[in-house]
Scaffold this motif. Structure first.
Motif, short mmCIF file in Angstrom:
data_model
loop_
_atom_site.label_atom_id
_atom_site.label_comp_id
_atom_site.label_asym_id
_atom_site.label_seq_id
_atom_site.Cartn_x
_atom_site.Cartn_y
_atom_site.Cartn_z
N PHE A 70 35.30 3.56 73.58
CA PHE A 70 36.06 3.59 72.31
C PHE A 70 37.27 2.52 72.25
CE2 PHE A 70 39.67 5.43 70.20
CZ PHE A 70 39.08 6.01 68.82
N LEU A 98 40.79 10.01 63.86
CA LEU A 98 40.73 9.56 65.17
C LEU A 98 40.94 7.91 65.01
CD1 LEU A 98 37.93 11.29 67.04
CD2 LEU A 98 40.28 11.13 67.63
N GLY A 118 38.68 16.54 61.40
CA GLY A 118 38.83 16.18 62.91
C GLY A 118 38.41 17.03 63.82
N HIS A 119 38.62 16.47 64.89
CA HIS A 119 38.47 17.30 66.25
C HIS A 119 38.97 18.60 66.16
CE1 HIS A 119 36.85 17.98 70.21
NE2 HIS A 119 37.98 18.38 70.66
N HIS A 120 40.26 18.77 66.08
CA HIS A 120 41.00 20.05 66.19
C HIS A 120 40.63 20.70 65.16
CE1 HIS A 120 44.13 17.57 68.65
NE2 HIS A 120 44.20 18.71 69.12
N SER A 123 37.10 22.30 65.64
CA SER A 123 37.17 23.19 66.93
C SER A 123 37.00 24.69 66.72
CB SER A 123 38.06 22.66 68.08
OG SER A 123 39.38 22.91 67.43
N HIS A 131 38.68 19.17 73.19
CA HIS A 131 38.53 18.46 74.49
C HIS A 131 39.74 17.66 74.48
CE1 HIS A 131 36.99 15.28 76.73
NE2 HIS A 131 36.17 15.83 77.13
N TRP A 133 40.56 14.86 75.70
CA TRP A 133 40.47 13.19 75.45
C TRP A 133 40.38 13.37 73.82
CZ3 TRP A 133 41.98 8.63 76.57
CH2 TRP A 133 41.32 7.54 75.96
N GLN A 134 39.35 13.95 73.29
CA GLN A 134 39.40 13.75 71.83
C GLN A 134 40.93 14.18 71.01
OE1 GLN A 134 36.59 11.96 71.80
NE2 GLN A 134 36.18 12.99 69.85
N LYS A 137 43.54 11.60 71.43
CA LYS A 137 43.00 10.53 70.68
C LYS A 137 43.57 10.66 69.26
CE LYS A 137 38.83 9.94 71.76
NZ LYS A 137 37.41 9.43 71.67
N GLU A 138 43.32 12.20 69.06
CA GLU A 138 43.70 12.29 67.51
C GLU A 138 45.06 12.48 67.32
OE1 GLU A 138 40.74 14.94 64.85
OE2 GLU A 138 41.96 16.45 65.87
#
Length: 379
Positions: A70, A98, A118-120, A123, A131, A133-134, A137-138
């Protein structure tokens, strides 16, 4: 104005809602005299370049080492942006949630995040933990942004539950829909047995529940057939979600389901036109393009009642909303259209009028340009 998007999605290489938005938006901006560059990581170790109706797309070599990929890819993107900026000054760099995590910012450029989901955000709807790490980064990416564009009120408010906008400008600007491309086509005959789905073939799009609904729908309309258009999704171990569906639901799939795979974006209006009902029972969306695209063609649309569904469809006026987790509700809403065909024309007319008002390209472009100028001025 020179706008540079950080994205690996574009219909020519990779299908999906973000890519469809980028193509529609970028082509329209070029027609207005703006410069658009799209920089992303490709799938090979060589750089590829393409010009699509004046939009300059750069696919950079993917990092060879699996460790810290990444960061390595981010560095390559920064180097390319720096080179493009030296050639023609960039005013805005825009990415999804991200994309700015490790970007080394160039002081003369304003950096924007468009909330595509995004990831949040996803989820919660996918019932999985964030996660670390994700999530890190976000959060870092949001801290680096000079402004945020939310594609729906829902994504703006829901994202704010997890991430801070750091008192930076945030504006809700809908996706633009190409209402000339997605317009009623009376020259194409509607197949009265055609149920159509378009989108990535994955759990959160509700395709599994739609497949499970087919036997119940066929109890009243025995010749119904589900046509599925979209790209594959793979589990972490590399196995295909599509192949799982074909195996687990083999009796249904073999009888009344066809997976057509990815089709060119320009062919999508024809597939909507052929459909009796378009069904998109997503578990969650930031906005989603497929529902308003089909609505712009005056098609009967069943969309999800979750997330921004109520921002997109007014029940029984511009379409129908379903609970995507309840198969019986999906069945009920599809059957309503099939059993009330005399109401389809009125709903279709209302749907197109709504899309022309809410997703019209010209005012949406104006809003984007005004917002870009605002965050440039605030720097």
């Amino acid at each position: 104005m020179h706008i540079c998007f950080i994205s690996s999605e574009y219909p020519i290489w990779k299908s999906g809602g973000v890519g469809s938005f980028l193509q529609t938006f970028s082509r329209a901006m070029v027609q207005r005299g703006h410069t658009i560059s799209i920089v992303g990581i490709g799938e090979t170790h060589e750089e590829m370049q393409l010009v699509d109706e004046g939009v300059h797309i750069y696919r950079l070599p993917v990092a060879k080492l699996p460790i810290a990929k990444f960061i390595a890819n981010t560095r390559r993107i920064h180097i390319k942006i720096k080179a493009l900026n030296a050639k023609e000054k960039i005013d805005i760099v825009e990415s999804a949630e991200l994309g700015l995590a490790f970007q080394k910012k160039i002081p003369s450029i304003a950096y924007c995040i468009r909330l595509h989901g995004g990831h949040h955000f996803f989820s919660e709807s996918e019932n999985r933990p964030v996660h670390w790490w994700q999530g890190f980064k976000e959060k870092l990416s949001f801290k680096n942004a000079d402004g945020f564009i939310a594609v729906s009120e829902y994504v703006k408010n829901h994202t704010a539950k997890y991430l801070s906008y750091h008192s930076k400008p945030v504006e809700i600007i809908n996706y633009p829909i190409n209402t000339e491309m997605f317009s009623p086509n009376l020259s194409i005959n509607v197949d009265v047995n055609n149920i159509t789905f378009a989108g990535t073939i994955c759990e959160k799009k509700g395709i599994r529940q739609l497949i499970m609904a087919m036997p119940l729908l066929r109890e009243q309309h025995s010749e119904l057939h589900l046509h599925i258009y979209g790209r594959e999704w793979f589990y972490k171990d590399g196995t295909s979600y599509t192949e799982m569906l074909k195996s687990k639901y083999a009796p249904i799939v073999d009888t009344c389901v066809t997976f057509h795979g990815v089709i060119p974006f320009n062919d999508l209006p024809k597939k909507y036109a052929e459909a009796m009902v378009c069904v998109f029972p997503s578990h969650m969306e930031t906005q989603g393009l497929v529902a308003p695209e089909a609505m712009a063609m005056k098609k009967p649309v069943v969309f999800s009642e979750l997330g921004p569904g109520p921002e997109t469809i007014e029940n029984y006026k511009t379409g129908l909303l379903c609970n995507p987790h309840k198969i019986d509700d999906i069945v009920e809403k599809v059957l309503w259209f099939l059993n009330n065909k005399d109401k389809i024309e009125r709903i279709g007319n209302n749907a197109r009028a709504f899309v022309l008002q809410k997703f019209n390209s010209s005012p949406i472009l104006n809003k984007n340009i005004s917002f870009y100028k605002k965050i440039i001025k605030n720097k």
